[in-house]
Design a protein around this motif. Structure first.
Motif, PDB file in Angstrom:
ATOM      1  N   GLN A 116     127.264 -31.559 -44.032  1.00  0.00           N
ATOM      2  CA  GLN A 116     127.580 -30.237 -43.770  1.00  0.00           C
ATOM      3  C   GLN A 116     126.209 -29.395 -44.348  1.00  0.00           C
ATOM      4  OE1 GLN A 116     131.803 -30.754 -44.127  1.00  0.00           O
ATOM      5  NE2 GLN A 116     132.212 -29.573 -43.510  1.00  0.00           N
ATOM      6  N   HIS A 117     126.528 -29.715 -46.084  1.00  0.00           N
ATOM      7  CA  HIS A 117     125.412 -28.903 -46.559  1.00  0.00           C
ATOM      8  C   HIS A 117     124.021 -28.888 -45.936  1.00  0.00           C
ATOM      9  CE1 HIS A 117     123.075 -27.833 -50.262  1.00  0.00           C
ATOM     10  NE2 HIS A 117     123.460 -27.052 -49.423  1.00  0.00           N
ATOM     11  N   GLU A 118     123.368 -29.994 -45.730  1.00  0.00           N
ATOM     12  CA  GLU A 118     122.696 -29.734 -44.483  1.00  0.00           C
ATOM     13  C   GLU A 118     122.314 -29.252 -43.488  1.00  0.00           C
ATOM     14  OE1 GLU A 118     121.025 -33.992 -44.338  1.00  0.00           O
ATOM     15  OE2 GLU A 118     121.346 -33.791 -45.573  1.00  0.00           O
TER      16      GLU A 118
ATOM     17  N   VAL B 155     124.432 -26.479 -42.996  1.00  0.00           N
ATOM     18  CA  VAL B 155     124.111 -24.899 -43.333  1.00  0.00           C
ATOM     19  C   VAL B 155     122.470 -24.323 -43.689  1.00  0.00           C
ATOM     20  CG1 VAL B 155     124.847 -23.316 -44.591  1.00  0.00           C
ATOM     21  CG2 VAL B 155     126.957 -24.989 -44.310  1.00  0.00           C
ATOM     22  N   ASP B 156     122.265 -25.915 -44.275  1.00  0.00           N
ATOM     23  CA  ASP B 156     120.844 -24.775 -44.021  1.00  0.00           C
ATOM     24  C   ASP B 156     119.790 -25.266 -43.413  1.00  0.00           C
ATOM     25  OD1 ASP B 156     121.233 -25.332 -47.275  1.00  0.00           O
ATOM     26  OD2 ASP B 156     120.031 -26.767 -47.999  1.00  0.00           O
ATOM     27  N   ALA B 157     120.222 -26.062 -42.235  1.00  0.00           N
ATOM     28  CA  ALA B 157     119.618 -25.922 -41.170  1.00  0.00           C
ATOM     29  C   ALA B 157     119.897 -24.524 -39.864  1.00  0.00           C
ATOM     30  CB  ALA B 157     119.466 -27.229 -40.130  1.00  0.00           C
ATOM     31  N   ALA B 158     121.374 -24.648 -40.142  1.00  0.00           N
ATOM     32  CA  ALA B 158     121.548 -23.530 -39.558  1.00  0.00           C
ATOM     33  C   ALA B 158     121.309 -21.914 -39.759  1.00  0.00           C
ATOM     34  CB  ALA B 158     122.823 -23.130 -39.458  1.00  0.00           C
ATOM     35  N   PHE B 159     120.285 -22.647 -41.172  1.00  0.00           N
ATOM     36  CA  PHE B 159     120.120 -20.535 -41.577  1.00  0.00           C
ATOM     37  C   PHE B 159     118.242 -21.168 -42.025  1.00  0.00           C
ATOM     38  CE2 PHE B 159     124.819 -19.605 -42.935  1.00  0.00           C
ATOM     39  CZ  PHE B 159     125.032 -18.427 -43.162  1.00  0.00           C
ATOM     40  N   SER B 160     118.165 -21.996 -41.729  1.00  0.00           N
ATOM     41  CA  SER B 160     116.828 -21.584 -41.399  1.00  0.00           C
ATOM     42  C   SER B 160     116.081 -21.171 -40.253  1.00  0.00           C
ATOM     43  CB  SER B 160     115.937 -23.153 -41.565  1.00  0.00           C
ATOM     44  OG  SER B 160     116.002 -23.731 -40.105  1.00  0.00           O
ATOM     45  N   SER B 161     116.513 -20.891 -39.535  1.00  0.00           N
ATOM     46  CA  SER B 161     116.287 -20.002 -38.613  1.00  0.00           C
ATOM     47  C   SER B 161     115.892 -18.523 -38.382  1.00  0.00           C
ATOM     48  CB  SER B 161     116.828 -20.120 -37.469  1.00  0.00           C
ATOM     49  OG  SER B 161     118.382 -20.027 -37.161  1.00  0.00           O
ATOM     50  N   TYR B 162     116.801 -17.652 -40.374  1.00  0.00           N
ATOM     51  CA  TYR B 162     116.685 -16.792 -40.449  1.00  0.00           C
ATOM     52  C   TYR B 162     115.058 -16.520 -40.416  1.00  0.00           C
ATOM     53  CZ  TYR B 162     121.364 -16.077 -38.653  1.00  0.00           C
ATOM     54  OH  TYR B 162     122.842 -15.748 -38.655  1.00  0.00           O
TER      55      TYR B 162
END
Length: 179
Positions: free
Chosen positions: A16-18, A20-27
């Motif tokens: 789940q942590h990964e 989150v990191d992936a989801a926010f990496s597009s910002y």
């Protein structure tokens, strides 16, 4: 501290942590619009989770809780960027003490990541508001949190700790996708 609850929780929520990191990496935090969107996404999680934690008595479990709150810092950064933070919906659950500690673990972990992001934002945008990302940057708060977390978590059912952490990670993924 090999058998610490924190390490068990970190292992159990690694996927789940990964996410989150992936989801926010597009910002794109290097431009103001991307940074604003990032802060708004975080507000969608931090504000309702912090309010729920407070209503559920987190200050009895994490005694320096008032100094750990970051929603006001988030709102200050958004205001400095010319954006009013939206009113967020309250959580639809009544958190248990174990859930609170699990969720707090995720919020405190995001503080660690925020310090790294603050440097990136500051380098790209000198003068950008960094109250949220650099919150408690001058005082190492993670060791103090871990001490209180481990002590309190020993008294809580594992499934509740895990549910709080997973729910909080899921809220971050959802908020990131809403962008």
């Amino acid at each position: 501290m090999q058998d610490s609850i924190r390490l068990r929780l970190r292992a159990a929520t690694a996927a789940q942590h990964e996410r989150v990191d992936a989801a926010f990496s597009s910002y794109n935090l290097e431009d103001q619009a991307g940074y604003r969107a990032f802060l708004l996404a975080h507000l969608r999680v931090v504000q309702p989770v912090e309010v729920a934690l407070e209503k559920s008595g987190i200050a009895a479990l994490i005694t320096d809780w008032p100094a750990r709150q970051r929603r006001h810092a988030l709102l200050a950064d958004l205001e400095a960027l010319g954006t009013a933070g939206p009113v967020t919906e309250p959580l639809a659950i009544q958190p248990t003490p174990g859930w609170c500690l699990g969720a707090c673990y995720v919020l405190e972990g995001s503080r660690l990541g925020g310090r790294l992001l603050a440097r990136r934002v500051a380098a790209a945008n000198p003068g950008a508001p960094l109250h949220y990302l650099a919150h408690s940057d001058t005082t190492p708060s993670w060791p103090g949190f871990l001490e209180q977390f481990e002590q309190g978590a020993k008294q809580q059912p594992w499934d509740q700790l895990l549910a709080g952490a997973r729910d909080c990670f899921d809220l971050f993924v959802t908020a990131a996708k809403l962008g």
